[in-house]
Write an enzyme that holds these catalytic residues in place. Structure first.
Site, mmCIF file in Angstrom:
data_model
loop_
_atom_site.group_PDB
_atom_site.id
_atom_site.type_symbol
_atom_site.label_atom_id
_atom_site.label_comp_id
_atom_site.label_asym_id
_atom_site.label_seq_id
_atom_site.Cartn_x
_atom_site.Cartn_y
_atom_site.Cartn_z
ATOM 1 N N LYS A 186 0.885 -1.172 0.000
ATOM 2 C CA LYS A 186 0.000 0.000 0.000
ATOM 3 C C LYS A 186 0.925 1.225 0.000
ATOM 4 O O LYS A 186 1.460 1.618 1.030
ATOM 5 C CB LYS A 186 -0.861 -0.001 1.276
ATOM 6 C CG LYS A 186 -2.160 0.743 1.192
ATOM 7 C CD LYS A 186 -2.138 2.205 0.862
ATOM 8 C CE LYS A 186 -1.676 3.158 1.930
ATOM 9 N NZ LYS A 186 -1.711 4.577 1.453
ATOM 10 N N GLY A 239 7.066 5.352 7.908
ATOM 11 C CA GLY A 239 6.299 6.596 7.942
ATOM 12 C C GLY A 239 6.415 7.246 9.298
ATOM 13 O O GLY A 239 7.439 7.110 9.981
ATOM 14 N N SER A 240 5.349 7.922 9.693
ATOM 15 C CA SER A 240 5.403 8.709 10.931
ATOM 16 C C SER A 240 5.343 7.804 12.159
ATOM 17 O O SER A 240 4.782 6.704 12.126
ATOM 18 C CB SER A 240 4.233 9.692 10.960
ATOM 19 O OG SER A 240 3.017 8.981 10.971
ATOM 20 N N THR A 241 5.877 8.321 13.262
ATOM 21 C CA THR A 241 5.860 7.567 14.514
ATOM 22 C C THR A 241 4.415 7.358 14.986
ATOM 23 O O THR A 241 4.083 6.292 15.506
ATOM 24 C CB THR A 241 6.707 8.307 15.564
ATOM 25 O OG1 THR A 241 8.047 8.372 15.055
ATOM 26 C CG2 THR A 241 6.719 7.603 16.900
ATOM 27 N N VAL A 243 1.581 6.981 13.172
ATOM 28 C CA VAL A 243 0.921 5.862 12.460
ATOM 29 C C VAL A 243 1.625 4.546 12.794
ATOM 30 O O VAL A 243 0.975 3.503 12.918
ATOM 31 C CB VAL A 243 0.838 6.120 10.938
ATOM 32 C CG1 VAL A 243 0.243 4.919 10.223
ATOM 33 C CG2 VAL A 243 0.003 7.363 10.643
ATOM 34 N N GLY A 244 2.950 4.599 12.994
ATOM 35 C CA GLY A 244 3.672 3.389 13.413
ATOM 36 C C GLY A 244 3.081 2.830 14.703
ATOM 37 O O GLY A 244 2.878 1.610 14.842
ATOM 38 N N GLU A 262 10.020 1.491 10.348
ATOM 39 C CA GLU A 262 11.042 2.534 10.206
ATOM 40 C C GLU A 262 10.320 3.865 10.304
ATOM 41 O O GLU A 262 9.520 4.232 9.452
ATOM 42 C CB GLU A 262 11.807 2.413 8.882
ATOM 43 C CG GLU A 262 13.018 3.349 8.929
ATOM 44 C CD GLU A 262 13.895 3.300 7.692
ATOM 45 O OE1 GLU A 262 14.069 2.210 7.126
ATOM 46 O OE2 GLU A 262 14.410 4.370 7.324
ATOM 47 N N CYS A 296 13.915 10.545 6.239
ATOM 48 C CA CYS A 296 13.960 10.110 7.646
ATOM 49 C C CYS A 296 15.365 10.246 8.229
ATOM 50 O O CYS A 296 15.519 10.455 9.419
ATOM 51 C CB CYS A 296 13.431 8.689 7.788
ATOM 52 S SG CYS A 296 14.220 7.525 6.691
ATOM 53 N N GLU A 394 10.402 16.316 14.634
ATOM 54 C CA GLU A 394 10.839 16.009 13.267
ATOM 55 C C GLU A 394 10.066 16.932 12.330
ATOM 56 O O GLU A 394 8.857 16.793 12.172
ATOM 57 C CB GLU A 394 10.536 14.543 12.912
ATOM 58 C CG GLU A 394 11.025 14.190 11.531
ATOM 59 C CD GLU A 394 10.658 12.781 11.069
ATOM 60 O OE1 GLU A 394 9.500 12.377 11.246
ATOM 61 O OE2 GLU A 394 11.544 12.089 10.527
HETATM 62 P P1 NDP Z 1 2.098 8.818 7.499
HETATM 63 O O1 NDP Z 1 2.754 8.043 8.558
HETATM 64 O O2 NDP Z 1 0.681 9.254 7.689
HETATM 65 O O3 NDP Z 1 2.152 8.051 6.079
HETATM 66 C C1 NDP Z 1 2.998 6.962 5.794
HETATM 67 C C2 NDP Z 1 2.203 5.836 5.125
HETATM 68 O O4 NDP Z 1 1.225 5.343 6.031
HETATM 69 C C3 NDP Z 1 1.433 6.278 3.884
HETATM 70 O O5 NDP Z 1 1.361 5.210 2.954
HETATM 71 C C4 NDP Z 1 0.047 6.539 4.433
HETATM 72 O O6 NDP Z 1 -0.944 6.475 3.434
HETATM 73 C C5 NDP Z 1 -0.073 5.407 5.426
HETATM 74 N N1 NDP Z 1 -1.054 5.604 6.486
HETATM 75 C C6 NDP Z 1 -1.616 6.755 6.918
HETATM 76 N N2 NDP Z 1 -2.489 6.505 7.915
HETATM 77 C C7 NDP Z 1 -2.473 5.167 8.127
HETATM 78 C C8 NDP Z 1 -3.139 4.287 9.026
HETATM 79 N N3 NDP Z 1 -4.017 4.744 9.923
HETATM 80 N N4 NDP Z 1 -2.862 2.969 8.972
HETATM 81 C C9 NDP Z 1 -1.973 2.489 8.087
HETATM 82 N N5 NDP Z 1 -1.332 3.262 7.193
HETATM 83 C C10 NDP Z 1 -1.560 4.590 7.214
HETATM 84 O O7 NDP Z 1 2.963 10.090 7.223
HETATM 85 P P2 NDP Z 1 2.451 11.497 6.663
HETATM 86 O O8 NDP Z 1 2.328 11.335 5.226
HETATM 87 O O9 NDP Z 1 1.239 11.997 7.348
HETATM 88 O O10 NDP Z 1 3.647 12.430 7.121
HETATM 89 C C11 NDP Z 1 3.592 12.985 8.438
HETATM 90 C C12 NDP Z 1 4.929 12.999 9.071
HETATM 91 O O11 NDP Z 1 5.448 11.670 9.157
HETATM 92 C C13 NDP Z 1 6.001 13.744 8.296
HETATM 93 O O12 NDP Z 1 5.940 15.100 8.563
HETATM 94 C C14 NDP Z 1 7.249 13.100 8.832
HETATM 95 O O13 NDP Z 1 7.574 13.690 10.062
HETATM 96 C C15 NDP Z 1 6.848 11.664 9.063
HETATM 97 N N6 NDP Z 1 7.236 10.761 7.960
HETATM 98 C C16 NDP Z 1 8.329 10.002 8.123
HETATM 99 C C17 NDP Z 1 8.755 9.184 7.113
HETATM 100 C C18 NDP Z 1 9.970 8.348 7.244
HETATM 101 O O14 NDP Z 1 10.543 7.953 6.227
HETATM 102 N N7 NDP Z 1 10.390 8.025 8.439
HETATM 103 C C19 NDP Z 1 8.050 9.114 5.821
HETATM 104 C C20 NDP Z 1 6.859 9.930 5.764
HETATM 105 C C21 NDP Z 1 6.496 10.713 6.814
HETATM 106 P P3 NDP Z 1 -1.485 7.821 2.718
HETATM 107 O O15 NDP Z 1 -0.285 8.689 2.486
HETATM 108 O O16 NDP Z 1 -2.105 7.312 1.472
HETATM 109 O O17 NDP Z 1 -2.459 8.424 3.663
#
Ligand code: NDP
Length: 498
Positions: A186, A239-241, A243-244, A262, A296, A394
């Site tokens: 996804k 992704g973000s902490t 959502v992690g 990660e 990241c 971050e």
């Molecule tokens: P998210 O954590 O929201 O997005 C990362 C992934 O998770 C995307 O594919 C997103 O889908 C998906 N996602 C969102 N909500 C859910 C959920 N409830 N359950 C499962 N998957 C989900 O990051 P953001 O795009 O909101 O970015 C916000 C902040 O996160 C940034 O400002 C940054 O600080 C951090 N970030 C860190 C990253 C890293 O590499 N460590 C990468 C991206 C963000 P979709 O985008 O389609 O909603």
């Protein structure tokens, strides 16, 4: 016919994609329109899949796993698919880079370099497929022989972010596939195109149907459903902490699926007075500006020895002012557009907070009007103190905070003063200082007198709240396995009932 070379222009109309499941393209219902963040025009249409589409993809991945069409192959055959994928990527490099630029806003030269790294990931993954092995115990006595088998975990769910849509995908997929697992991906809804294209590429390379599946849609619907899915054995999330954390709850509340995470970083770069200050300043400017700081492992906190702080910041500010920010389709561009409207607002709000909290603005500090897209000048704040929000959060943008120290202990303390532990670097000509700092700073990736260097042979991952597990290399492929202890009786077993 689109031209993907250096003469590339914007598409006349957005390209429509289906989603990739069970070895073929499928039409979705509603479509999501993505506008290029660098140009403000529509570039792609991707399906807003339903949970039924997701369930069908998970079922396809389950069938492909259980009937052993993939896990049952010799590692050499899986390696062959991965090597042929690398060859196809080499052929389609400029095209994949083009869609990355249009959906993400990153500069074309950088995007092409990333595809080269992705090719290397598939080559290293191919090696890993052949080298993956268990262990044996010839030490259990003459009556017993022990073997430890490494078996694929099963069906993996992979959730990837928008900052490196293809690179993060390729730092995981070759290793997931090398292990014998099957996968449902996804991608972020705003950057799905290249993840979808990998479906037809893997298929052309000989991956059996159902081994690699992509279901597009929003995180809140498809991402959440994937993390909660009872028939997914492992979830790898980047992704973000926040959502992690929700993925951890979803895994616990569904089937205790294994997790790889990660997450965020607030990465320090420690500069000693005895370093080559020009080198260190170049590293710091690159570390915060690469991918517009939406990375990241961006080095967002520079911790510099007080005796050279002013000199260092002057060199750094001069370098940051020279960075070429602009149209991501131009090959001379070094820093492109901010990927999403939300991220653009977040970054600008942190610049305002930095000013309001009393940090001294040394470089950048404003949005740039370059026509059509959203751009922010690489920004440096000095005199940052640990309590400020720009010191702790971050930001995920080109905003660098500078702190000053007098002793090695103070530098290490400042570096570790964060909930994160993803990456760090130290710049010094003194080997003792370099080693002391390398050992004491808590981070999963570390660089000495360089930054963001490395290859897919090396593991990726974080300490503390930056995540769980490791991706890439042999460590990465092992994450997607579980070990089974096998005990083999040699000769006749001593009877329990006499
Ligand atoms: P998210 O954590 O929201 O997005 C990362 C992934 O998770 C995307 O594919 C997103 O889908 C998906 N996602 C969102 N909500 C859910 C959920 N409830 N359950 C499962 N998957 C989900 O990051 P953001 O795009 O909101 O970015 C916000 C902040 O996160 C940034 O400002 C940054 O600080 C951090 N970030 C860190 C990253 C890293 O590499 N460590 C990468 C991206 C963000 P979709 O985008 O389609 O909603």
């Amino acid at each position: 016919m689109l031209d993907f070379t250096d003469r590339a222009t914007l598409p006349d109309a957005p390209r429509e994609f289906g989603f990739w499941s069970d070895g073929s393209w499928h039409k979705g219902g509603a479509l999501f329109e993505r506008r290029s963040p660098g140009h403000g025009v529509p570039v792609t249409l991707t399906p807003r899949c339903t949970v039924d589409d997701l369930n069908a993809a998970v079922a396809a991945a389950r069938r492909a796993f259980e009937d052993r069409r993939w896990a049952g192959l010799p590692g050499a055959d899986r390696a062959g698919v991965l090597l042929r994928t690398a060859d196809i990527l080499r052929r389609r490099r400029d095209e994949i880079a083009y869609w990355e630029v249009l959906e993400n806003g990153k500069p074309i030269s950088q995007a092409r370099g990333e595809i080269d790294h992705c090719i290397a990931c598939f080559e290293v993954g191919a090696g890993a497929a052949r080298l993956l092995h268990g262990d044996s115990f010839n030490s259990l006595g003459d009556g017993l022989f022990g073997m430890v088998l490494r078996e694929p975990v099963g069906v993996v769910g992979l959730i990837t972010p928008w900052n490196f849509p293809f690179l993060i995908l390729c730092e995981r997929i070759p290793f997931i596939l090398a292990s014998g697992c099957t996968v449902v991906v996804k991608p972020s809804e705003v950057t799905s195109a290249t993840t979808l294209l990998l479906g037809e590429i893997l298929s052309e390379a000989g991956a059996p149907d159902g081994v690699y599946n992509v279901v597009t849609g929003s995180g809140r619907t498809i991402g959440q459903a994937l993390s909660e899915h009872p028939d997914v054995d492992m979830l790898s999330f980047t992704g973000s902490t926040s959502v992690g954390r929700s993925c951890v709850h979803a895994a616990a509340d569904s089937n205790f699926k294994k997790l790889g995470l990660e997450l965020g970083g607030k990465n320090p770069i420690i500069v000693f007075a005895d370093s080559d200050l020009e080198d260190a300043a170049d590293g710091a400017a690159f570390g915060i500006s690469f991918n517009t700081g939406q990375c990241c492992v961006s080095s967002s906190r520079v911790i510099v020895e007080r005796s050279v702080a002013r000199e260092f910041e002057d060199i750094l500010a001069a370098k940051m002012a020279k960075i070429v920010v602009g149209d991501p389709l131009q090959t001379k561009t070094q820093v492109g557009a901010i990927t999403t409207d939300a991220q653009n607002s977040t970054i600008l709000s942190y610049i305002d907070k930095g000013k309001a909290e009393g940090a001294r603005l040394v470089a950048g500090g404003q949005a740039l009007d370059l026509g059509g897209g959203q751009y922010i000048a690489p920004t440096l704040f000095s005199g940052v103190t640990p309590g400020m929000s720009i010191a702790r959060d971050e930001i995920f943008g080109p905003v660098l905070s500078s702190f000053h120290f007098d002793t090695v202990e103070e530098a290490i303390g400042l570096a570790n003063d964060t909930v994160y532990g993803l990456a760090a670097s130290v710049w010094t000509k003194n080997i003792d200082k370099a080693l002391v700092v390398t050992r004491r700073v808590r981070a999963g990736r570390f660089w000495v007198n360089t930054i963001m260097a490395g290859g897919p042979e090396m593991p990726l991952g974080g300490f503390k709240q930056s995540g769980w597990g490791r991706e890439a290399g042999m460590y990465g492929v092992e994450e997607y396995t579980q070990v089974k202890s096998v005990h083999i009786e040699v000769g006749k077993r001593a009877h329990w009932i006499k």
